[in-house]
Design a protein around this motif. Structure first.
Motif, PDB file in Angstrom:
ATOM      1  N   GLY A  94     -16.484   2.499 -75.289  1.00 56.66           N
ATOM      2  CA  GLY A  94     -17.523   3.486 -75.527  1.00 56.66           C
ATOM      3  C   GLY A  94     -17.346   4.230 -76.831  1.00 56.66           C
ATOM      4  N   THR A  95     -18.101   5.324 -76.941  1.00 53.67           N
ATOM      5  CA  THR A  95     -18.146   6.109 -78.174  1.00 53.67           C
ATOM      6  C   THR A  95     -17.665   7.524 -77.878  1.00 53.67           C
ATOM      7  N   ARG A  96     -16.800   8.062 -78.725  1.00 50.28           N
ATOM      8  CA  ARG A  96     -16.310   9.416 -78.502  1.00 50.28           C
ATOM      9  C   ARG A  96     -15.853  10.020 -79.822  1.00 50.28           C
ATOM     10  N   THR A  97     -15.822  11.341 -79.897  1.00 51.94           N
ATOM     11  CA  THR A  97     -15.274  12.004 -81.070  1.00 51.94           C
ATOM     12  C   THR A  97     -13.820  12.321 -80.763  1.00 51.94           C
ATOM     13  N   GLU A  98     -12.942  11.776 -81.576  1.00 50.84           N
ATOM     14  CA  GLU A  98     -11.527  11.836 -81.214  1.00 50.84           C
ATOM     15  C   GLU A  98     -10.699  11.616 -82.474  1.00 50.84           C
ATOM     16  N   ASP A  99      -9.553  12.307 -82.569  1.00 44.70           N
ATOM     17  CA  ASP A  99      -8.626  12.017 -83.659  1.00 44.70           C
ATOM     18  C   ASP A  99      -7.684  10.919 -83.191  1.00 44.70           C
ATOM     19  N   VAL A 100      -7.261  10.092 -84.149  1.00 43.61           N
ATOM     20  CA  VAL A 100      -6.424   8.943 -83.800  1.00 43.61           C
ATOM     21  C   VAL A 100      -5.123   9.022 -84.577  1.00 43.61           C
ATOM     22  N   GLY A 101      -4.011   8.808 -83.893  1.00 46.33           N
ATOM     23  CA  GLY A 101      -2.717   8.783 -84.576  1.00 46.33           C
ATOM     24  C   GLY A 101      -2.219   7.358 -84.731  1.00 46.33           C
ATOM     25  N   VAL A 102      -1.472   7.139 -85.814  1.00 50.76           N
ATOM     26  CA  VAL A 102      -0.842   5.834 -86.032  1.00 50.76           C
ATOM     27  C   VAL A 102       0.602   6.080 -86.428  1.00 50.76           C
ATOM     28  N   VAL A 103       1.520   5.413 -85.755  1.00 48.88           N
ATOM     29  CA  VAL A 103       2.918   5.445 -86.183  1.00 48.88           C
ATOM     30  C   VAL A 103       3.397   3.995 -86.270  1.00 48.88           C
ATOM     31  N   ASP A 104       3.952   3.673 -87.436  1.00 47.38           N
ATOM     32  CA  ASP A 104       4.311   2.281 -87.740  1.00 47.38           C
ATOM     33  C   ASP A 104       3.085   1.382 -87.524  1.00 47.38           C
ATOM     34  N   ASP A 105       3.232   0.343 -86.701  1.00 50.80           N
ATOM     35  CA  ASP A 105       2.088  -0.567 -86.572  1.00 50.80           C
ATOM     36  C   ASP A 105       1.292  -0.305 -85.295  1.00 50.80           C
ATOM     37  N   ARG A 106       1.504   0.859 -84.677  1.00 47.31           N
ATOM     38  CA  ARG A 106       0.846   1.119 -83.381  1.00 47.31           C
ATOM     39  C   ARG A 106      -0.048   2.357 -83.431  1.00 47.31           C
TER      40      ARG A 106
END
Lengths: 323, 423
Positions: free
Chosen positions: B16-28
């Protein structure tokens, strides 16, 4: 008008203008010195990738009668070098300062492609199955000479329409002038989507000839039987050829046209070309005049500078006046 | 350790669709709260954050046609177009008909900024006579096999290929072209070919093969993927087969969503493609089919050529257009809902390629950080002069498109930022 690429790029007014001024140029041919200085100092390149003696000669004579210099660029083509760079050719011509390029090519669309890289005027002298606009102009001019105004006249085109650039140009020009066109051919030799063309189609030549005002026969090539488009040329002649019997039923006032060269015994029976109503020689003669008109319109200084038309050009062909 | 926080974007994935912040650490991908304070912040305000795009159909030049494209230039084009994984076609020189060539291409693909998956051939030398060593290809990780070009013509050989590959989980992929019916064709057969004086291929030359191959998929129970179908009826046939439970899927090249045979009126060879541009009615129908979810995938059908191969008479010019840098924008410019575009360009192709089902390959913690950030409103004008691809043949040269890739993240590495390559 900068280029002459196809009939459908012309307006009806353009088309009528070319046909209107053509007699002035036909008259030039009758003079003792068949030459006017209209295009003096201009150079016309004849770029023929495909053999066509009559069209090339016709353009060359037309250009010379207008005092243009001509340059024959003979390009030997084979399947090996059909991948030549069109851009290289165009840029070479451009660098030589040529004013107009008359191009004949076995591939549809080449004249369009050349205009992308050329400042010179491009005149299409036949591209693939696509267009042969000066042929259509000379056909219309010849038909007007024989029939007068073409509005409402019924012109029957017979033969291999599918592979014919002449047919595509003629259909567009004739319908633009108000003629009614019937195409007679086996279904395998009609283009796809023929229902979208502004013509009638028929597979019965005899029925179509009953009310024809003119008959136009197209060249039938023997290779079509190898592609299973027709069983053989004998059957083609029987069903779609202008046999002696069919010709005998035609009124002597119905002109018979052919773009040449004729295959006697295929689309036209052996003796039919000798009938008085066959106007092939008129077509060739008018071809020069109409090509002069086209070159003049594209390269000349305007219609006010037209060669003066003598009242009765045929009456005294020896009287020539400088224009 | 690399760490990123993607802030303020609209996240769209298969859930679905949502407003959200996304974190990335290394390749994940990680929960944004788990990203360290030192994380680089990427402002995605006004943008869409998607799982990385996957292209099921690209030609990357290497090996054998390095003048047209290399893994390096094609890879840059891919990530600029938002693709994090590209399936490269096996009609290379030599063709991909042995495991050794697969390994060689994988080595070459180290120069690409995106993941490269290698498709193999169905038959030796793509000649359509003997099966390639399909088990061996599967053993080294090949998931798709295709002969490209017109596809396998011999129905018995295709049947054998479908049957033989079932244990390996390989997908047989076929273009659809009955070559005897389309012989000599330079464009679509119809009103335009009729006036332009070019020999045409009727839609039926494609549809006959679609019907035939659906029948063979039903007969064998094997999985079959149709490559670059182009007519409205072809997709209707595939949809009908899917409803009947036959395991077939189909892709469309992005140019078939917009261009039609009328666009060849000036003999522009950059628009000569295979299969040919169809009729306006087909274009309208396939766009509707993408919108309604009927068409599985949109692909770039990226086919780079050097200039000389296109500056020829129309019949002598090579077919194909570059597409990696325009496919997404072409689709987004057509008023198709962005979620449908992303389904067709990210999660559905990923699923078909075996990269994970739509429910596994989402933007949730623990999933590989292959991400694409898109500004769906930014407009740009297509110019192969400024594109990264070495190919100079774009069917969209000079066109204004909408929807630009801002950032592409491959395995947690930012390879495109602000629409530019970062390294």
């Amino acid at each position: 008008m900068k280029h002459l690429l196809s009939i459908d790029e012309l307006s009806e007014a353009d088309l009528r203008e070319i046909l209107r001024i053509t007699p002035s140029f036909a008259e030039v041919a009758q003079r003792r010195i068949a030459k006017v200085p209209a295009l003096r100092g201009q150079t016309v390149a004849l770029l023929f990738y495909e053999d066509s003696t009559r069209t090339r000669l016709s353009f060359e004579v037309a250009a010379k009668r207008l005092s243009a210099d001509t340059l024959n660029v003979s390009v030997k083509t084979s399947s090996v070098n059909k991948g030549e760079s069109l851009r290289d050719t165009a840029e070479t011509i451009e660098a030589m300062g040529i004013d107009a390029v008359v191009v004949r090519h076995r591939s549809s669309g080449v004249p369009w492609q050349l205009t992308k890289w050329l400042d010179a005027s491009v005149i299409n002298a036949g591209d693939g199955w696509h267009q042969h606009p000066t042929q259509a102009l000379l056909d219309c001019f010849t038909l007007q000479q024989k029939l007068g105004d073409l509005a409402g006249s019924h012109i029957v085109l017979v033969g291999d329409i599918k592979h014919s650039r002449v047919a595509r140009s003629d259909v567009q020009a004739l319908t633009m002038l108000g003629a009614e066109v019937t195409l007679v051919a086996p279904p395998t030799l009609l283009p796809p989507a023929i229902g979208t063309w502004p013509v009638r189609t028929s597979h019965d030549l005899d029925a179509s000839l009953v009310d024809a005002d003119a008959v136009y026969l197209l060249r039938m090539q023997s290779e079509r039987q190898h592609e299973a488009l027709v069983p053989d040329l004998r059957e083609y002649s029987t069903l779609y050829g202008l046999t002696a019997a069919r010709a005998a039923k035609l009124s002597p006032h119905v002109p018979i046209l052919h773009p040449g060269p004729m295959n006697r015994g295929v689309e036209i029976a052996a003796d039919v070309p000798d009938l008085e109503q066959v106007v092939v020689v008129d077509q060739v003669r008018n071809g020069v005049a109409v090509r002069m008109a086209v070159l003049f319109l594209l390269l000349g200084s305007g219609v006010n500078d037209l060669p003066k038309v003598h009242a009765q050009p045929q009456a005294d062909a020896n009287v020539g006046t400088a224009v | 350790m690399t760490a990123l926080i993607i802030r303020g974007g609209t996240v769209i994935d298969s859930t679905g669709t949502r407003t959200e912040d996304v974190g990335v650490v290394d390749d994940r991908i990680v929960d944004v709260a788990a990203a360290p304070d030192s994380a680089t912040v990427i402002d995605a305000t006004g943008c869409v954050v998607s799982t990385g795009l996957v292209d099921l159909h690209a030609h990357m030049g290497e090996p054998g046609d390095e003048a047209a494209e290399t893994m390096e230039s094609g890879g840059r084009a891919a990530v600029l177009g938002g693709f994090t994984t590209v399936l490269v076609m096996p009609n290379t020189m030599p063709p991909v008909d042995t495991a050794a060539v697969v390994e060689h291409i994988r080595t070459l693909a180290n120069a690409a900024l995106c993941h490269v998956e290698v498709a193999g051939c169905i038959t030796v030398d793509r000649a359509g006579t003997h099966l390639a060593p399909l088990g061996e290809l599967a053993e080294v990780g090949v998931r798709f096999v295709t002969d490209c070009g017109a596809g396998v013509q011999n129905p018995l050989l295709l049947r054998r290929a479908l049957e033989y590959t079932t244990p390996f989980g390989l997908t047989i992929a076929q273009p659809a072209d009955c070559v005897e019916l389309s012989v000599g064709a330079e464009m679509h057969e119809g009103e335009w070919s009729s006036w332009l004086g070019l020999p045409g291929a009727p839609s039926e030359a494609e549809e006959i093969m679609v019907m035939r191959d659906i029948a063979l998929a039903r007969l064998t129970g094997a999985r079959l993927h149709f490559q670059t179908l182009s007519t409205a009826r072809s997709f209707a046939l595939v949809a009908e087969a899917q409803r009947a439970g036959i395991t077939v899927s189909a892709e469309i090249a992005s140019h078939h969503l917009v261009l039609c045979d009328a666009d060849l009126s000036t003999y522009d060879t950059s628009r000569k493609v295979e299969p040919p541009l169809r009729e306006l009615s087909d274009v309208a129908a396939v766009r509707h089919d993408v919108s309604s979810g009927l068409i599985d995938c949109i692909v770039s059908d990226h086919t780079p050529h050097s200039t000389d191969r296109k500056e020829r008479p129309f019949d002598a010019a090579e077919a194909g257009s570059v597409g990696l840098e325009t496919a997404l924008a072409v689709a987004l410019s057509q008023d198709i809902a962005i979620s449908q575009v992303l389904r067709a360009m990210s999660w559905r192709p990923a699923e078909l390629l075996g990269l994970g089902s739509p429910s596994e390959r989402t933007i949730t913690p623990g999933v590989t950080a292959d991400l694409t950030i898109i500004d769906p409103h930014e407009r740009f004008t297509v110019s192969t002069q400024t594109q990264a691809t070495a190919g100079t043949n774009s069917a969209f040269e000079g066109a204004e498109l909408r929807g630009r890739v801002r950032t592409t993240i491959v395995d947690g590495r930012v390879v495109v930022h602000e629409g530019e390559i970062t390294q």
